[in-house]
Motif scaffolding. Structure first.
Motif, PDB file in Angstrom:
ATOM      1  N   ALA A 113       0.795  -1.230   0.000  1.00 50.83           N
ATOM      2  CA  ALA A 113       0.000   0.000   0.000  1.00 50.83           C
ATOM      3  C   ALA A 113       0.832   1.288   0.000  1.00 50.83           C
ATOM      4  CB  ALA A 113      -0.974  -0.015   1.173  1.00 50.83           C
ATOM      5  N   PRO A 114       1.818   1.424   0.898  1.00 51.47           N
ATOM      6  CA  PRO A 114       2.569   2.694   0.904  1.00 51.47           C
ATOM      7  C   PRO A 114       3.362   2.857  -0.387  1.00 51.47           C
ATOM      8  CG  PRO A 114       2.901   1.490   2.966  1.00 51.47           C
ATOM      9  CD  PRO A 114       2.273   0.534   1.996  1.00 51.47           C
ATOM     10  N   GLN A 115       3.277   4.042  -0.956  1.00 47.39           N
ATOM     11  CA  GLN A 115       3.923   4.315  -2.247  1.00 47.39           C
ATOM     12  C   GLN A 115       4.917   5.454  -2.054  1.00 47.39           C
ATOM     13  OE1 GLN A 115       2.621   2.951  -5.590  1.00 47.39           O
ATOM     14  NE2 GLN A 115       2.070   1.375  -4.094  1.00 47.39           N
ATOM     15  N   TYR A 116       6.081   5.315  -2.650  1.00 45.74           N
ATOM     16  CA  TYR A 116       7.118   6.325  -2.484  1.00 45.74           C
ATOM     17  C   TYR A 116       6.997   7.380  -3.575  1.00 45.74           C
ATOM     18  CZ  TYR A 116      11.748   8.359  -1.852  1.00 45.74           C
ATOM     19  OH  TYR A 116      12.791   9.223  -1.635  1.00 45.74           O
ATOM     20  N   ASN A 117       6.900   8.629  -3.177  1.00 41.24           N
ATOM     21  CA  ASN A 117       6.885   9.730  -4.140  1.00 41.24           C
ATOM     22  C   ASN A 117       8.295  10.291  -4.242  1.00 41.24           C
ATOM     23  OD1 ASN A 117       6.726  12.268  -5.408  1.00 41.24           O
ATOM     24  ND2 ASN A 117       4.593  12.512  -4.774  1.00 41.24           N
ATOM     25  N   LYS A 118       8.949   9.963  -5.341  1.00 36.33           N
ATOM     26  CA  LYS A 118      10.349  10.361  -5.532  1.00 36.33           C
ATOM     27  C   LYS A 118      10.523  11.862  -5.507  1.00 36.33           C
ATOM     28  CE  LYS A 118      12.122   6.688  -8.338  1.00 36.33           C
ATOM     29  NZ  LYS A 118      11.888   6.202  -9.670  1.00 36.33           N
ATOM     30  N   LEU A 119       9.606  12.554  -6.176  1.00 40.98           N
ATOM     31  CA  LEU A 119       9.771  14.002  -6.295  1.00 40.98           C
ATOM     32  C   LEU A 119       9.654  14.689  -4.941  1.00 40.98           C
ATOM     33  CD1 LEU A 119       7.781  14.571  -9.575  1.00 40.98           C
ATOM     34  CD2 LEU A 119      10.219  14.996  -9.231  1.00 40.98           C
ATOM     35  N   LYS A 120       8.787  14.174  -4.109  1.00 42.31           N
ATOM     36  CA  LYS A 120       8.585  14.801  -2.805  1.00 42.31           C
ATOM     37  C   LYS A 120       9.420  14.154  -1.709  1.00 42.31           C
ATOM     38  CE  LYS A 120       4.243  16.021  -1.974  1.00 42.31           C
ATOM     39  NZ  LYS A 120       4.152  17.430  -2.317  1.00 42.31           N
ATOM     40  N   GLY A 121       9.948  12.969  -2.001  1.00 40.72           N
ATOM     41  CA  GLY A 121      10.798  12.296  -1.027  1.00 40.72           C
ATOM     42  C   GLY A 121      10.048  11.750   0.168  1.00 40.72           C
ATOM     43  N   ILE A 122       8.760  11.571   0.025  1.00 43.32           N
ATOM     44  CA  ILE A 122       7.994  11.021   1.143  1.00 43.32           C
ATOM     45  C   ILE A 122       7.070   9.910   0.669  1.00 43.32           C
ATOM     46  CG2 ILE A 122       8.008  13.122   2.552  1.00 43.32           C
ATOM     47  CD1 ILE A 122       5.168  13.655   1.494  1.00 43.32           C
ATOM     48  N   MET A 123       6.523   9.207   1.630  1.00 42.21           N
ATOM     49  CA  MET A 123       5.583   8.146   1.323  1.00 42.21           C
ATOM     50  C   MET A 123       4.172   8.731   1.231  1.00 42.21           C
ATOM     51  SD  MET A 123       7.683   5.676   1.218  1.00 42.21           S
ATOM     52  CE  MET A 123       6.507   4.367   0.876  1.00 42.21           C
ATOM     53  N   GLN A 124       3.366   8.084   0.386  1.00 44.21           N
ATOM     54  CA  GLN A 124       1.963   8.454   0.283  1.00 44.21           C
ATOM     55  C   GLN A 124       1.159   7.170   0.196  1.00 44.21           C
ATOM     56  OE1 GLN A 124       2.372  10.835  -3.402  1.00 44.21           O
ATOM     57  NE2 GLN A 124       1.778  12.573  -2.151  1.00 44.21           N
ATOM     58  N   LYS A 125      -0.109   7.277   0.502  1.00 43.78           N
ATOM     59  CA  LYS A 125      -0.953   6.098   0.311  1.00 43.78           C
ATOM     60  C   LYS A 125      -2.427   6.488   0.376  1.00 43.78           C
ATOM     61  CE  LYS A 125      -1.713   4.399   4.935  1.00 43.78           C
ATOM     62  NZ  LYS A 125      -3.159   4.658   4.787  1.00 43.78           N
ATOM     63  N   CYS A 126      -3.249   5.492   0.111  1.00 48.70           N
ATOM     64  CA  CYS A 126      -4.697   5.646   0.173  1.00 48.70           C
ATOM     65  C   CYS A 126      -5.119   6.138   1.550  1.00 48.70           C
ATOM     66  CB  CYS A 126      -5.332   4.285  -0.123  1.00 48.70           C
ATOM     67  SG  CYS A 126      -6.981   4.046   0.547  1.00 48.70           S
ATOM     68  N   ASP A 127      -5.950   7.181   1.569  1.00 51.97           N
ATOM     69  CA  ASP A 127      -6.447   7.687   2.855  1.00 51.97           C
ATOM     70  C   ASP A 127      -7.953   7.487   2.968  1.00 51.97           C
ATOM     71  OD1 ASP A 127      -7.405   9.489   1.082  1.00 51.97           O
ATOM     72  OD2 ASP A 127      -6.701  11.268   2.140  1.00 51.97           O
ATOM     73  N   PHE A 128      -8.471   6.484   2.224  1.00 51.29           N
ATOM     74  CA  PHE A 128      -9.921   6.220   2.232  1.00 51.29           C
ATOM     75  C   PHE A 128     -10.683   7.399   1.629  1.00 51.29           C
ATOM     76  CE2 PHE A 128     -10.527   2.939   5.905  1.00 51.29           C
ATOM     77  CZ  PHE A 128     -10.787   1.935   5.004  1.00 51.29           C
ATOM     78  N   CYS A 129     -10.014   8.315   0.933  1.00 50.93           N
ATOM     79  CA  CYS A 129     -10.640   9.580   0.522  1.00 50.93           C
ATOM     80  C   CYS A 129     -11.316  10.209   1.751  1.00 50.93           C
ATOM     81  CB  CYS A 129     -11.637   9.380  -0.611  1.00 50.93           C
ATOM     82  SG  CYS A 129     -10.879   9.052  -2.197  1.00 50.93           S
ATOM     83  N   ARG A 130     -10.509  10.414   2.749  1.00 49.61           N
ATOM     84  CA  ARG A 130     -11.039  10.861   4.042  1.00 49.61           C
ATOM     85  C   ARG A 130     -11.955  12.072   3.908  1.00 49.61           C
ATOM     86  NH1 ARG A 130      -9.861  10.095   9.373  1.00 49.61           N
ATOM     87  NH2 ARG A 130      -9.976  11.905  10.744  1.00 49.61           N
ATOM     88  N   ASP A 131     -11.568  13.005   3.028  1.00 51.98           N
ATOM     89  CA  ASP A 131     -12.417  14.193   2.869  1.00 51.98           C
ATOM     90  C   ASP A 131     -13.803  13.810   2.349  1.00 51.98           C
ATOM     91  OD1 ASP A 131     -11.195  13.407   0.526  1.00 51.98           O
ATOM     92  OD2 ASP A 131     -10.964  15.429  -0.278  1.00 51.98           O
ATOM     93  N   TYR A 132     -13.838  12.865   1.413  1.00 54.13           N
ATOM     94  CA  TYR A 132     -15.123  12.420   0.886  1.00 54.13           C
ATOM     95  C   TYR A 132     -15.929  11.719   1.973  1.00 54.13           C
ATOM     96  CZ  TYR A 132     -13.939  13.263  -4.049  1.00 54.13           C
ATOM     97  OH  TYR A 132     -13.628  13.819  -5.254  1.00 54.13           O
ATOM     98  N   VAL A 133     -15.243  10.844   2.702  1.00 52.77           N
ATOM     99  CA  VAL A 133     -15.938  10.067   3.729  1.00 52.77           C
ATOM    100  C   VAL A 133     -16.529  11.013   4.780  1.00 52.77           C
ATOM    101  CG1 VAL A 133     -15.613   8.391   5.587  1.00 52.77           C
ATOM    102  CG2 VAL A 133     -14.590   7.988   3.341  1.00 52.77           C
ATOM    103  N   LEU A 134     -15.764  12.054   5.135  1.00 54.55           N
ATOM    104  CA  LEU A 134     -16.286  13.006   6.117  1.00 54.55           C
ATOM    105  C   LEU A 134     -17.482  13.776   5.561  1.00 54.55           C
ATOM    106  CD1 LEU A 134     -12.995  14.353   7.781  1.00 54.55           C
ATOM    107  CD2 LEU A 134     -14.513  12.512   8.547  1.00 54.55           C
ATOM    108  N   GLY A 136     -19.595  12.295   3.719  1.00 53.48           N
ATOM    109  CA  GLY A 136     -20.642  11.293   3.538  1.00 53.48           C
ATOM    110  C   GLY A 136     -20.624  10.647   2.159  1.00 53.48           C
ATOM    111  N   LYS A 137     -19.555  10.891   1.389  1.00 55.72           N
ATOM    112  CA  LYS A 137     -19.453  10.278   0.050  1.00 55.72           C
ATOM    113  C   LYS A 137     -18.542   9.058   0.109  1.00 55.72           C
ATOM    114  CE  LYS A 137     -18.212  13.023  -3.314  1.00 55.72           C
ATOM    115  NZ  LYS A 137     -17.577  14.138  -4.018  1.00 55.72           N
ATOM    116  N   PRO A 138     -18.741   8.088  -0.770  1.00 55.54           N
ATOM    117  CA  PRO A 138     -17.811   6.961  -0.807  1.00 55.54           C
ATOM    118  C   PRO A 138     -16.470   7.381  -1.408  1.00 55.54           C
ATOM    119  CG  PRO A 138     -19.435   6.756  -2.548  1.00 55.54           C
ATOM    120  CD  PRO A 138     -19.822   7.959  -1.748  1.00 55.54           C
TER     121      PRO A 138
END
Lengths: 207, 289, 792
Positions: A113-134, A136-138
């Motif tokens: 799941a964790p994906q490395y963003n070379k340009l930013k030098g940090i890890m990123q991953k799925c956040d469940f679309c937290r903003d959508y979930v908050l 009430g959207k899937p």
């Protein structure tokens, strides 16, 4: 302690990867970073018959996987900076201000799941679309699925609807991390191990 | 050999070299002298400097591994559950101890017994650090790493690199006995590594463990490196024997030891680099996730 | 993002994803977009706007929701109407639509007109103003027209755009106003199936509305892959629902397609081009075991056996005669078919029994098998199987054939193109013949309307088309033809990118995307909806809509008023919308109201699906078919009378293809190569989109058995070649394709290296320009190749 989860019906996933791309669009991800990946599992033997025809015993199915926001997240345990952390609602998030890009979570996660963003030098991953979930959207992936095989919801609800099955060949033993990923098994999955089936689209799911 | 893990290869080898030097120095050089109540050996300052240098190289390369080094200090904040956090902490403590020891060596060469304790402590920290380092890799998601072979490999790397390097540096100073024992170590560790290899490989190839994939990666994708490592082990053993039989009680003959000891050390270092690169190719999820 | 505090982090949530756009490939700034450009009138400047997914002739027509910010599309979602029922399902866009920003904001978008300044095909151009470009074009058009006549001007088949106002229709309208142009008939998609279906049924409306699939108990997906090609938005979803309703689904295909994996209970691998052999063997089993619907055959069909042959041909070969080998001495038994098709005889027998005895049952034909040497045969063969099992005109059944929707199919395009004063028509696939030897073409090559052409094609105006150098058979041959400036004297290409075809143009005109102009869409083959495509962002650079380009050209040719009728793109969209209200959807809301509502789609729920042939089924005398006999023509006297029984038999027959694993050509080129539709593209559109390339790279798919013979490992770069050309691309070793067959997804852009080897994997380098006997259709999937490891 995760309260939300994904459901994937592997018996009807076509492998079209609309989920992968709708996720990339939502999160503005360059090629090479995949919060959601679709793994193609295939195993088969081919034999020529005496008639000169071909016989096969093929088993093939797809597994669409983002982050499983595990109840026992190996990534959170591994992270040296606590950038990878569990929210109170169980969602596993990465704080980009804390991440040092050591990629240890990438090793620790059995699901890629964790994906490395070379340009930013940090890890990123799925956040469940937290903003959508908050709101009430899937999550973007779930509402994108042309085959309607992905679902999102409270774990209790998913278990009630689909049962508490968190694995299908060749997913790792769910006891390792307790993934909030619920699976309907493809009917061929029971033969997959015997056929020595494997994920054959590595170049599509990894850099 | 292409690898994205060069910083980690150098970091881990440098730290293990440093710890190996300290352990060997402590056990095979200081300890016998201490027992025989020889005056504290100021001529071994260089050993500490080399160990310290290796540790610093390790620290520098650990930064090169990071995508966002500016946040590096944060890596100490999860000692509670993260072996990586513990490792970084351990590296810092070890380096600090080593630096203190080295400075004391230079400043108070007559400190004697207390210095010996400090070296003991540093070496012990090194031993613990190597264990912590190996724990990083012993995770269920990476089954080809998740075994006793990982700490075993790290400890053997530390010992053999330390022993062979000190053999080289002892040419003009060391006792006949310590030279012999270091040469024996230089020979025996590669022998053990060779002996373990088939066991390791059959484990890697076992479908219940790394799903057989680990072995396939080793033999399909990295066959040349695999053979190179075998050759380097054999060379190290050969040079080790050469060195062993060159060691004379007459220390005026010690210059004869230089060539075999240097060759042994070089082949051992090369073998460990290839070994470590191959180790990182086992960074696999056998299922392919 | 640097100073975000924890509370913000939790509030915003999507921090892990809230990433600044980083790629230089497509970031709008790199394209010179100035933020703040107004979006179309009537729509809010910022926020979500619903619009039809740009239709490039995929089989779907879907709804997008686009987040527009400061004149830039920043996110794309899809239909989220509540409900999502079978009667009125959401029109969810696929991966292609969802990745559209990478196309919309691709740095390679054409931004200005280009005039060739090197050799043709060399790819050297200089920038020009619209004024200069259109002046050149108008002058050339007038010159060619006066020298060779209107018949020498050709606007080729092209399906790159379907929004009424973008696409080739405005060009056709303009040509028809200035004397016309050489017309074509037929398509690259459906040549054989659209020609052969009426030989059985007298019509192309042989399908049922898709909701009826849920009534089926047995579904044969024969070479049909709706999950990947999207044969109608939601077709794969309906099959999934049919399966949930208890239907057994079997897929017959050389590949284990996306559809086979996700929709089928069983996948039967069949050798390409041998479908009619398996169909014949199934009919043989049904006949021998008396499993066919003899009542229905007696009352509704002709030509099944010698008792029901048409007048005058009573002694000719009936279908049963063919099955029993009465004329050719060969029984068409499963044992005969097994070595031909590669399907074991027991499997053929079992499928024949299952299909004949499970009622009602569908045999849905895909279109790939009719883009082959004798592509007419499996179409007729499938129709005959549907007929003799009595699955015609019933709920849950399926008459097979092209299967257009009953009760009014979608319009595709109703932009009025007018009447073409030029009466000559060529089969669309024969355009290259019309270039090289147009004046020698006759009815034998499918020329209609005239006895002979007065001129070869001298002027090509290619709009939204990549036929010239990418999608036509034998690209290397096309290149040799097109680079000869004495053949086609002027070539204009209108496109959004420098395609392989555009590279061979004398003049390249930049066209805006669907998001940058107005338009409409209403389903492809299926669907009961009309979707608005409002302009939501400004065109890139100097790009214009196809309509606007044609209007500006019309002004130079003196027909501006007649062409535009005083309307702009929005005005035409309004006018066409009213046309839909007048004809197909009486309850469609008024245009302005609909635009204002930002609803995007108007759909009519289908709870009582219509089926074809319902009345014919009930009373074939009172409601005869449009065939000469009024019945289902298993034996077609029309075809018989053509007198070409070897290639155009009167009953459907298996005919060995002209390039076949059983022919001498297999010695040098033992592998059959097929070019299926790919998830990453719609034909050749989207080939340059990185998200799609990442998800589905271009590869040649090969079975492990064939790979082992050639010492190939998965991922190796290989050379695929035959006498017509060579391509180099990576291979995917997969058991999901049958041995002896390789698949090279069609549509990759031709990118030849200096050695002439295409390094992007365009299968049409290898395919042939030879056409099918009856439909004059493309047989591009009938090719043999060999593969070996490649160094570069």
């Amino acid at each position: 302690m995760s309260t939300f989860g994904f459901f994937c019906d592997t018996s009807a996933c076509s492998g079209c990867k609309t989920c992968q791309v709708s996720c990339k669009d939502k999160n503005d991800l360059d090629a090479g970073i995949r919060f959601r990946r679709v793994y193609e599992v295939v195993g088969a033997n081919w034999n020529k018959t005496d008639e000169g025809a071909w016989e096969h015993d093929i088993v093939a199915y797809n597994l669409s996987i983002g982050c499983n926001h595990c109840e026992n997240p190996a990534c959170v345990k591994a992270c040296p900076t606590k950038a990878m952390h569990a929210e109170l609602d169980g969602m596993i998030l990465i704080d980009p201000n804390k991440c040092i890009g050591c990629r240890y979570c990438e090793w620790a996660c059995p699901y890629g799941a964790p994906q490395y963003n070379k340009l930013k030098g940090i890890m990123q991953k799925c956040d469940f679309c937290r903003d959508y979930v908050l709101e009430g959207k899937p999550p973007a992936c779930v509402s994108s699925c042309p085959m309607r095989v992905l679902e999102f919801g409270p774990i209790s609800q998913l278990i009630e609807k689909h049962g508490d099955n968190r694995s299908v060949y060749p997913l790792p033993d769910p006891s390792i991390t307790r993934p909030a990923l619920f699976i309907r098994k493809h009917p061929g999955a029971k033969l997959a191990k015997k056929l020595n089936a494997s994920i054959i689209n590595r170049e599509e799911v990894k850099e | 050999m292409k690898s994205s893990e060069w910083p980690l290869v150098i970091f881990s080898l440098a730290i293990q070299l440093s710890a190996g030097i300290m352990v060997i120095y402590d056990l095979f050089i200081l300890f016998p002298m201490y027992r025989s109540r020889v005056a504290f050996p100021s001529k071994y300052h260089w050993i500490l400097l080399i160990a310290l240098g290796a540790a610093l190289v390790g620290v520098i390369f650990s930064f090169l591994h990071l995508g966002n080094p500016t946040n590096a200090p944060r890596s100490l904040s999860n000692i509670g559950t993260s072996w990586l956090s513990r490792e970084i902490t351990g590296v810092l403590i070890y380096s600090a101890l080593l630096m203190g020891t080295t400075i004391l060596h230079f400043v108070m060469p007559s400190a004697g017994r207390s210095l010996k304790w400090l070296v003991d402590l540093t070496a012990l920290t090194g031993v613990i650090l190597i264990f912590i380092m190996s724990k990083i890799y012993m995770i269920p998601a990476r089954p080809a790493w998740n075994s006793v072979f990982t700490p075993l490999g790290f400890y053997m790397a530390a010992i053999v690199m330390g022993a062979s390097l000190l053999l080289l540096f002892q040419i003009n100073h060391g006792s006949w006995a310590s030279q012999k024992s270091l040469a024996i170590l230089t020979i025996s560790i590669p022998v053990i590594q060779l002996a373990i290899l088939p066991i390791y490989m059959s484990w890697l190839g076992h479908p219940d463990f790394a799903g057989g994939k680990g072995l396939a990666i080793l033999l399909h994708n990295h066959l040349i490196a695999f053979y190179l490592r075998l050759v380097l082990y054999l060379l190290a053993i050969a040079f080790g024997f050469w060195a062993f039989f060159t060691i004379r009680s007459d220390t005026t003959q010690n210059r004869l030891l230089f060539a075999p000891a240097l060759l042994a050390w070089a082949s051992i270092l090369a073998a460990q680099i290839v070994d470590r690169l191959l180790f990182y190719t086992q960074n696999i999820s056998p299922e392919g996730f | 993002m640097g100073k975000q505090n924890r509370r913000d982090f939790i509030k915003k949530g999507a921090v892990a994803g809230g990433v600044v756009l980083t790629s230089p490939i497509w970031f709008p700034d790199a394209l010179g977009f100035s933020p703040g450009q107004a979006v179309a009138p009537g729509l809010s400047q910022n926020g979500w706007i619903r619009a039809g997914c740009p239709a490039h002739n995929c089989g779907g027509r879907c709804l997008l929701k686009l987040l527009v910010k400061d004149g830039i599309i920043t996110r794309i979602e899809t239909d989220d109407r509540p409900g999502d029922t079978v009667a009125d399902p959401q029109l969810r866009a696929c991966i292609r639509g969802r990745s559209y920003r990478r196309r919309q904001y691709h740095t390679d978008r054409l931004k200005t007109p280009l005039v060739r300044n090197g050799k043709r095909g060399e790819g050297k151009f200089r920038e020009a103003t619209w004024d200069e470009a259109l002046s050149i074009m108008a002058a050339e058009m007038v010159r060619v027209r006066s020298k060779y006549g209107n018949e020498s001007i050709f606007v080729p088949y092209g399906t790159g755009s379907y929004s009424h106002l973008n696409g080739r229709w405005p060009a056709a309208r303009l040509m028809n106003l200035i004397g016309g142009a050489l017309e074509y008939y037929n398509s690259y998609s459906w040549a054989c199936i659209s020609k052969a279906t009426p030989t059985v049924y007298g019509t192309t409306t042989t399908g049922n509305q898709r909701q009826d699939w849920l009534n089926s108990k047995y579904i044969l997906m024969w070479g049909w892959n709706p999950a990947e090609m999207r044969d109608g938005t939601n077709s794969e979803f309906f099959i999934k629902k049919a399966r949930e309703n208890g239907a057994r689904v079997v897929c017959i295909d050389p590949r284990m397609t996306f559809s086979a994996v996700s929709l089928a209970d069983e996948w039967i691998s069949i050798r390409p081009g041998t479908d009619t052999a398996m169909m014949s063997a199934m009919a043989y089993v049904m006949y021998k075991e008396k499993l066919y619907d003899s009542d229905f055959v007696r009352t509704h069909c002709v030509g099944f056996d010698s008792t029901q042959m048409p007048k005058g041909v009573e002694d000719e070969e009936s279908y049963v005669d063919y099955l029993l080998g009465k004329f050719d001495g060969q029984e068409k038994s499963p044992q005969w078919a097994a070595p031909i098709t590669g399907v074991p005889s027991e499997t053929i027998t079992r499928i024949a029994r299952e299909y004949a005895t499970t009622k009602p049952a569908m045999l849905y034909q895909g279109y790939g098998m009719q883009r082959r040497a004798y592509g007419e045969q499996p179409v007729r063969g499938g129709c005959v199987l549907a007929a003799i099992t009595g699955n015609v005109g019933i709920h849950g059944g399926w008459a097979s054939g092209i299967a257009h929707q009953p009760g009014g199919e979608p319009f595709w395009s109703i932009f009025p193109t007018g009447t073409n004063p030029v009466k000559a028509k060529i089969p669309t696939f024969l355009w290259s013949e019309a270039v090289t030897r147009g004046t020698t073409l006759t009815a034998k090559e499918g020329l209609t309307g005239v006895d002979k052409l007065n001129s070869n094609i001298k002027f090509i105006w290619s709009v939204a088309s990549n036929i010239l150098m990418n999608q036509h058979g034998n690209v290397n041959r096309s290149g040799r033809i097109l680079e000869n400036e004495s053949m086609v004297e002027f070539i204009v290409v209108q496109d959004q990118f420098m395609t392989a075809s555009a590279r061979y143009a004398d003049l390249v005109l930049p066209v805006c995307t669907h998001f940058e102009t107005w338009g409409l869409e209403d389903g492809w083959k299926y669907g009961e909806e009309v979707i608005l495509m409002p302009q939501i962002v400004q065109p890139l650079g100097l790009a214009k809509s196809d309509y606007r380009i044609c209007a500006d050209l019309a002004a130079r040719l003196g027909v501006y008023e007649a062409f535009t009728e005083g309307l702009d793109e929005r005005g035409w969209t309004h006018k066409l919308w009213d046309e839909y209200r007048r004809t197909r959807f009486p309850n469609l809301p008024p245009f302005e109201q609909f635009v204002e509502s930002n609803q995007g789609v108007y759909s009519v729920p289908v709870s009582d699906p219509k089926i074809s042939f319902e009345e014919f089924r009930k009373d074939p005398i009172k409601h005869p078919l449009q065939t000469p006999s009024g019945k289902i023509e298993i034996f077609s006297k029309t075809l018989f009378d053509m007198g070409m029984k070897e290639e155009i038999p009167a009953v459907p027959k298996y005919i060995q293809e002209w390039e076949s694993p059983f022919g001498p050509e297999a010695k040098a080129y033992p592998l059959q190569a097929i070019g299926p539709h790919y998830m990453a593209r719609v034909h050749s559109t989207h080939d340059n989109v990185d998200w799609l390339r990442e998800a589905f790279p271009q590869r040649v798919f090969i079975n492990p058995i064939d790979a082992k013979d050639r010492k190939l490992n998965d991922g190796d770069r290989v050379l695929v070649f035959n006498d017509r050309g060579k391509i180099s691309l990576p291979c995917r070793v997969t058991p999901r394709i049958m041995p002896g067959v390789v698949s090279i997804p069609q549509g990759a852009w031709t990118k030849p290296g200096p050695d002439g080897i295409d390094r992007n994997g365009n299968i049409n380098i290898l395919s042939s320009e030879r056409w099918t006997p009856l439909a004059f259709g493309n047989a591009q999937h009938t090719i043999m190749v060999e593969i070996k490891r490649s160094k570069n």
